[in-house]
Design an enzyme around this catalytic site. Structure first.
Site, PDB file in Angstrom:
ATOM      1  N   LYS A  22       0.721  -1.244   0.049  1.00 48.62           N
ATOM      2  CA  LYS A  22      -0.021   0.025   0.147  1.00 48.62           C
ATOM      3  C   LYS A  22       0.944   1.257  -0.174  1.00 48.62           C
ATOM      4  O   LYS A  22       0.509   2.227  -0.791  1.00 48.62           O
ATOM      5  CB  LYS A  22      -0.836  -0.104   1.187  1.00 48.62           C
ATOM      6  N   ASN A  23       1.993   1.327   0.722  1.00 44.37           N
ATOM      7  CA  ASN A  23       2.669   2.373   1.244  1.00 44.37           C
ATOM      8  C   ASN A  23       3.788   2.722  -0.037  1.00 44.37           C
ATOM      9  O   ASN A  23       4.171   3.782  -0.026  1.00 44.37           O
ATOM     10  CB  ASN A  23       3.372   2.466   2.384  1.00 44.37           C
ATOM     11  N   CYS A 120      -4.526  12.326  13.379  1.00 45.63           N
ATOM     12  CA  CYS A 120      -5.091  11.268  13.345  1.00 45.63           C
ATOM     13  C   CYS A 120      -4.945  10.559  14.522  1.00 45.63           C
ATOM     14  O   CYS A 120      -4.159  10.911  15.411  1.00 45.63           O
ATOM     15  CB  CYS A 120      -4.791  10.619  11.953  1.00 45.63           C
ATOM     16  N   ARG A 125       0.840  14.116  12.880  1.00 43.80           N
ATOM     17  CA  ARG A 125       0.994  14.138  11.685  1.00 43.80           C
ATOM     18  C   ARG A 125       1.475  15.500  10.732  1.00 43.80           C
ATOM     19  O   ARG A 125       0.489  15.753   9.880  1.00 43.80           O
ATOM     20  CB  ARG A 125       0.067  13.127  10.788  1.00 43.80           C
ATOM     21  N   LEU A 129       7.566  19.632   6.999  1.00 42.59           N
ATOM     22  CA  LEU A 129       8.873  19.336   6.174  1.00 42.59           C
ATOM     23  C   LEU A 129       9.011  19.244   4.748  1.00 42.59           C
ATOM     24  O   LEU A 129       9.683  19.716   4.037  1.00 42.59           O
ATOM     25  CB  LEU A 129       9.453  17.960   6.787  1.00 42.59           C
ATOM     26  N   ASP A 320       5.262   0.510  12.040  1.00 39.57           N
ATOM     27  CA  ASP A 320       4.138  -0.022  11.572  1.00 39.57           C
ATOM     28  C   ASP A 320       3.911  -1.755  11.922  1.00 39.57           C
ATOM     29  O   ASP A 320       2.901  -2.222  11.797  1.00 39.57           O
ATOM     30  CB  ASP A 320       4.015  -0.133   9.973  1.00 39.57           C
ATOM     31  N   ARG A 412      -8.535  -0.035   5.243  1.00 36.80           N
ATOM     32  CA  ARG A 412      -7.668   0.900   4.640  1.00 36.80           C
ATOM     33  C   ARG A 412      -6.283   0.316   3.869  1.00 36.80           C
ATOM     34  O   ARG A 412      -6.019   0.979   3.024  1.00 36.80           O
ATOM     35  CB  ARG A 412      -7.222   1.942   5.762  1.00 36.80           C
TER      36      ARG A 412
END
Ligand code: EPU
Length: 438
Positions: A22-23, A120, A125, A129, A320, A412
């Site tokens: 996903k990422n 979140c 978050r 930057l 994660d 998700r």
């Protein structure tokens, strides 16, 4: 709202396949903004964040076609005309990665309007930057009514300028966003203190296939020679290392014998090291890992052992995987400490695990897990993607039937999790509204 009903106690046996990352898929889809041509991405996972990004690109004027039948994991994206370079709040409010379109949009069209991501469940978050780096490249950035507007030099008519950027802190999507912007900038951009995650390397490989000139992706220093335009490409997304890691822990915690297939063992080094210290047997293949353990049922030399973990940027232990590892720690003999260094509030799973019978206390950034504790089934609430995965793992070994509420968090980022787990022997089913309406 969908729920999972999970009856614990079955060891997971057989082969489970890992989907695309996903990422990686999210930034690779955003990269299609950088060219008028068609970009074809293979191994795209069918998860909700991808659907959100598809909607986002479509709302800007892109044509996005999802494959079907045998090609169902293929997506083709063509941003021939970006008539509305705006990331609208209604679409992006559920997905933090929306900031990934900022850099490519301003590089391609000279102007970008992106709804500011809110906080979140796992922390603030911020995207300061991203903003600072784009400003160093000559963009003018203003904020109004919850939106951030970025214009390239000369009121959006000119190009971003290559420059020397040192990120104050390592940021994954920040590195990806600015890497994409730099591909079309004038001159050379030198990026330092970059994220080294495999997802950054995946994105860079796609950009190179599109004609970008990039050196050093996967190290902390990336050099980009800007080009005038990029062209279309076809690219296959790497396997999801976090989904693979979640399955490794599922095999270990249930006392199973599981082949985790279609994964990239080289991306899982820190987790593999910790699992081996914990006494889990792992056999590494070229694109698979076999995991074997006695789970909580082991004793003496076959017992799972307590191991301390501390999250870090890649190649350190991934944030994660922290929640999922904590579920395993509840079934390990002895005291494990779990320290979260990346996000400020990523212990939302702790109270739910405690409600299932785990012995965990939190002080500041460190959770202390005293094992092993027999887990009992309970009705629990999913709070974010990885916290939810930890609750699934705990429920797989709990005594009785657990009900996990708000599984949209899982949807998700995990593709058909319940079907995959059922295929290797888990008792898990998805239910609509199991409590009924009042
Ligand atoms: N940070 C700032 N300013 C910024 C950007 C980040 O202070 O402008 C801070 C963050 O607050 C955090 C740290 O830097 O404390 C690291 O954040 P990073 O930017 O690396 O996180 P991200 O890019 O927003 C990606 C993944 C996350 C994963 C983190 C860390 C995507 C789409 N998301 O987020 O994945 O946890 O890197 O590895 O790639 C998930 O998949 O469940 C997930 C949350």
């Amino acid at each position: 709202m969908d729920k999972f009903v999970i009856r614990g106690g079955n060891p997971l046996l057989g082969t489970i396949k890992v989907s695309g990352a996903k990422n990686s898929a999210l930034p690779c889809m955003a990269a299609a903004i950088l060219t008028e041509d068609e970009v074809i991405l293979e191994n795209i996972p069918q998860v909700r964040d991808i659907e959100t990004e598809r909607k986002l690109l479509t709302s800007m004027g892109a044509e996005v076609e999802l494959g079907y039948g045998r090609a169902q994991h293929r997506t083709s994206i063509q941003c021939a005309v970006l008539s509305d370079p705006v990331a609208k709040y209604e679409i992006v409010k559920t997905m933090r990665a929306s900031s990934l379109v900022l850099g490519p949009l301003v590089a391609r069209t000279g102007i970008a309007r992106v709804a500011m991501p809110g906080g979140c469940a796992i922390g603030g978050r911020p995207i300061d930057l991203h903003i600072k780096a784009l400003e160093q490249m000559g963009a003018v950035i203003t904020q109004e009514h919850g939106y951030l507007e970025a214009r390239a030099p000369q009121n959006g008519e000119g190009r971003l300028k290559g420059t020397h950027i040192v990120f104050d802190k390592i940021t994954v999507t920040g590195t990806e966003d600015i890497l994409m912007a730099a591909t079309l900038a004038e001159g050379e951009t030198l990026l330092e203190n970059c994220a080294r995650e495999p997802e950054v390397t995946d994105l860079a490989a796609l950009l190179i296939a599109m004609g970008a000139k990039i050196e050093g992706a996967g190290t902390s220093t990336i050099r980009v020679h800007g080009v005038d335009s990029l062209h279309g490409a076809r690219y296959r997304i790497n396997p999801d290392r976090i989904e693979a890691g979640t399955f490794l822990i599922a095999g270990a915690i249930t006392g199973g014998d599981l082949m985790v297939d279609c994964c990239e063992p080289a991306h899982l080094g820190s987790l593999i090291a910790k699992l081996e210290q914990a006494g889990v047997r792992l056999d590494l293949g070229t694109d698979s890992i076999r995991v074997r353990s006695e789970g909580a049922g082991g004793s003496g030399s076959t017992a799972l052992k307590a191991v301390d973990i501390s999250t870090e940027e890649y190649p350190g232990f991934p944030t994660d995987m922290q929640a999922q590892y904590m579920a395993l720690a509840t079934q390990s003999e002895g005291t494990s400490t779990v320290t979260e260094n990346i996000f400020e509030n990523r212990f939302m799973h702790v109270n739910e695990l405690v409600r299932m019978g785990a012995n965990i206390s939190v002080t500041g950034r460190t959770a202390t897990v005293r094992g092993k504790s027999p887990l009992q089934s309970a009705a629990v609430m999913c709070s974010d993607l990885r916290a939810s995965a930890a609750l699934v793992l705990a429920a797989l070994v709990a005594d009785g039937e657990s009900i996990l509420d708000r599984v949209y968090h899982i949807d998700r980022g995990y593709e058909r999790l319940e079907e995959k787990l059922r295929g290797v022997g888990a008792q898990i089913r998805r239910m609509g509204d199991v409590f009924g309406k009042k």
